[in-house]
Design an enzyme around this catalytic site. Structure first.
Site, PDB file in Angstrom:
ATOM      1  N   LYS A 171       0.720  -1.563  -0.481  1.00 51.66           N
ATOM      2  CA  LYS A 171       0.206   0.146   0.183  1.00 51.66           C
ATOM      3  C   LYS A 171       0.809   1.624   0.208  1.00 51.66           C
ATOM      4  CE  LYS A 171      -4.191   1.394   2.597  1.00 51.66           C
ATOM      5  NZ  LYS A 171      -4.696   1.617   3.538  1.00 51.66           N
ATOM      6  N   SER A 226      -9.966   1.724   3.084  1.00 50.46           N
ATOM      7  CA  SER A 226      -8.860   2.844   1.876  1.00 50.46           C
ATOM      8  C   SER A 226      -7.903   1.176   0.972  1.00 50.46           C
ATOM      9  CB  SER A 226      -8.203   3.070   3.161  1.00 50.46           C
ATOM     10  OG  SER A 226      -7.700   2.786   4.525  1.00 50.46           O
ATOM     11  N   SER A 241     -10.047  -0.589   6.845  1.00 46.80           N
ATOM     12  CA  SER A 241      -9.107  -0.444   5.490  1.00 46.80           C
ATOM     13  C   SER A 241      -8.448  -1.836   5.178  1.00 46.80           C
ATOM     14  CB  SER A 241      -8.692   0.232   5.654  1.00 46.80           C
ATOM     15  OG  SER A 241      -9.504   2.360   5.934  1.00 46.80           O
TER      16      SER A 241
END
Lengths: 486, 94
Positions: free
Chosen positions: A76, A151, A175
């Site tokens: 990420k 997310s 997330s």
């Protein structure tokens, strides 16, 4: 070629049937073929990844073995990987190049994993859909007209679409679990502190956790095992018992396992298809001797408010560092003053959701409101954590939905921030309590994947993964992959 | 809960945000909506309840204040938008 299952590639690498270099080349071919549509990836350094793969091949030929040696992994883009740009999905970090490795990244590199890409995300990990990335959203590989969840949108899409068998996301209030549920992969939010946060860009420090993502619990455990444990660079980090069981995860014996079902989670807002799939999953557990027990988490209804008051307060503090002074975007001021430069930089570089949270958090922490909002939420958090402690006196693990529904169409919730926040209703309570929890595939409704959540007591992460592995040994939901064409 | 335009602008100043005029009202509405929703916490009896500021409720540990390896000056300045003679350059403060 889709790079779906880490465990299969692990065996091929160890036997010498496959090289890490060929696996990494296949990963980049896959990204080139599909990412024009899915937009999961923000940055790559193919030459560097291939160089790392060749070094991993040399280590394999020399007889070295490690759970992740030679396996591609996607990171990420709020995790530092030295030498690559890091955007956090925001324009305010324009031009920023990571000057060091996050501890989890460093541990993966040392064990021989091959980072191949930085993945798209909601800006600074603030979002439940993936739509708040400043660089445009990633798309759900099961239906590109729908959100992938957020997310950690790009990390999850990368695994679901077969770019890589492993990925790292981060989970502040759901997330990794929400996108995993929406995209049919498995993702773990560890006990708070088990994975070092050093080098993970801080959003809400008392809630943020790095979360590994893979097709299955056994795959995910390969990466989790080499990253877990205390780190002198993160004072909140802790050691995890049982990590020696992660490299070769075995299914938990389900006989007598008490699975608690929080009655407050089964409300009218839960889509019938999700409820049915959770019920079907529980019958699988029961078929091997587990039993359901009702439990109550009476403060669940206060969790969303508690979470957003605390999260935004911490956001307002943590994001003050993005001011145009030391790194990232700088917008000149018109009169040469420092305060105006900072304000113009932040206004130009930060998106609406980030500004919304900064303003709300600033309000909660400001004179006259601190006790009424922030302190009150800290106390409510204690009650929410105590609910879980009481529930674990009656149950060994808890099972729940991850989300009230399936992946929704783009734009369905962006006009109403509160409706977006409410999508986190089943994921924020565990984050507040710091407990380990995971999302794993449980089937499909309306053609879209549904995940279920397992929750364990603090530091029971390994046992939780063993329970998920037992379920996945008895089901095939996790083997379903989306039909994708270049 | 009532959130005024002045509240939004006061918070924007504190947070170093120079909001455009057309951002103010949507932010005011969103803050009001969230804070109204958060009034649910007023139902709780919180006297005597300890606050939980950290994950897992453990107190945050402290370490000795000892020097240790950190960035070199060059590393620290590598991402600077503007620098001169080993320092971050910023616009005038006063």
């Amino acid at each position: 070629m889709a790079l779906g299952r880490a465990m299969g590639w692990r065996r091929s690498l160890d036997s010498g049937d496959l090289s890490s270099e060929s696996l990494v080349r296949a990963a980049f071919d896959r990204i080139r073929a599909l990412d024009g549509t899915l937009h999961a990836i923000l940055a790559t350094d193919e030459a560097r990844s291939l160089d790392l793969a060749r070094k991993a091949d040399a280590r394999l030929r020399a007889g070295e073995r490690s759970p992740v040696l030679g396996l591609p992994i996607v990171l990420k883009d709020n995790l530092h990987w030295s030498g690559l740009p890091m955007t956090c999905g925001s324009r305010v970090l324009d031009g920023y190049v990571a000057p060091y490795d996050a501890t989890v990244v460093g541990r993966l590199l040392e064990a021989g994993a091959i980072p191949i890409a930085k993945a798209n995300l909601d800006e600074f990990a603030m979002g439940s859909s993936g739509e708040y990335s400043a660089f445009g959203p990633a798309r759900n590989p099961w239906d590109p007209t729908r959100v992938p969840g957020g997310s950690s949108s790009g990390s999850v899409v990368a695994v679901a679409a077969g770019y890589a068998p492993l990925a790292l996301g981060s989970d502040t209030g759901g997330s990794v679990r929400l996108p995993a549920s929406f995209c049919n992969v498995t993702a773990l939010r560890p006990t708070y502190g088990v994975l070092s946060r050093y080098g993970l860009t801080a959003m809400a420090s008392s809630l943020d956790q790095v979360g590994p993502i893979a097709a299955t619990a056994a795959d995910l455990a390969l990466a989790f095992g080499v990253m877990a444990g205390a780190d002198p660079l993160d004072s909140t980090s802790v050691d995890l018992p049982g990590t020696e069981r992660l490299a070769d995860l075995q299914p938990l014996d389900l006989e007598g396992l008490r699975i608690g079902l929080p009655e407050e989670y089964f409300t009218d807002g839960l889509e019938p298809g999700v409820r049915e799939l959770l019920d079907a999953a529980l019958r699988v557990f029961e078929g091997r001797g587990a039993r359901r027990v009702p439990v109550s988490l009476p403060h669940t209804r206060y969790a969303i408010d508690t979470y957003y008051l605390l999260c935004t307060s911490e956001v307002s503090s943590n994001l003050s560092r993005f001011d145009g002074v030391r790194y990232g975007l700088r917008v000149p001021s018109s009169d040469g003053g420092l305060p105006e430069m900072m304000a113009r930089t932040r206004d130009a570089g930060l998106g609406d959701e980030v500004k919304r949270r900064i303003l709300l958090g600033t309000f909660c922490l400001s004179k006259g409101y601190y006790d009424a909002f922030y302190l009150k939420a800290l106390k409510a958090r204690t009650l929410i954590a105590e609910d879980f402690r009481a529930a674990f006196a009656q149950a060994d693990i808890l099972a729940s939905p991850v989300s009230p529904g399936t992946a929704f169409p783009f734009g369905a919730k962006t006009a109403d921030p509160m409706s977006m926040y409410l999508a986190d209703v089943f994921t924020v309570p565990t984050a507040l309590a710091g407990l380990p929890c995971l999302s794993m595939p449980a089937g499909f409704t309306g053609g879209l994947p549904v995940g279920i959540q397992l929750i364990g007591p603090a530091l029971s992460d390994v046992r939780l993964l063993e329970a998920a592995h037992a379920f996945q040994s008895l089901t095939r939901h996790h083997l379903e992959t989306p039909t994708l064409s270049a | 809960m009532d959130v005024t335009r002045e509240d939004v602008l006061r918070c924007a100043t504190l947070a170093h945000l120079s909001l455009c005029e057309d951002e103010v009202e949507p932010m005011r509405l969103a803050m009001a909506q969230m804070l109204t929703h958060a009034a649910s916490l007023d139902e709780l009896l919180l006297d005597g309840v300890e606050p939980m500021p950290a994950g897992l409720g453990r107190p945050l540990p402290r370490r000795e204040d000892e020097p240790r390896d950190a960035f070199t000056q060059a590393q620290a300045l590598a991402n600077a938008p503007d620098q001169d003679r080993g320092l971050f350059v910023v616009p005038k403060v006063l």
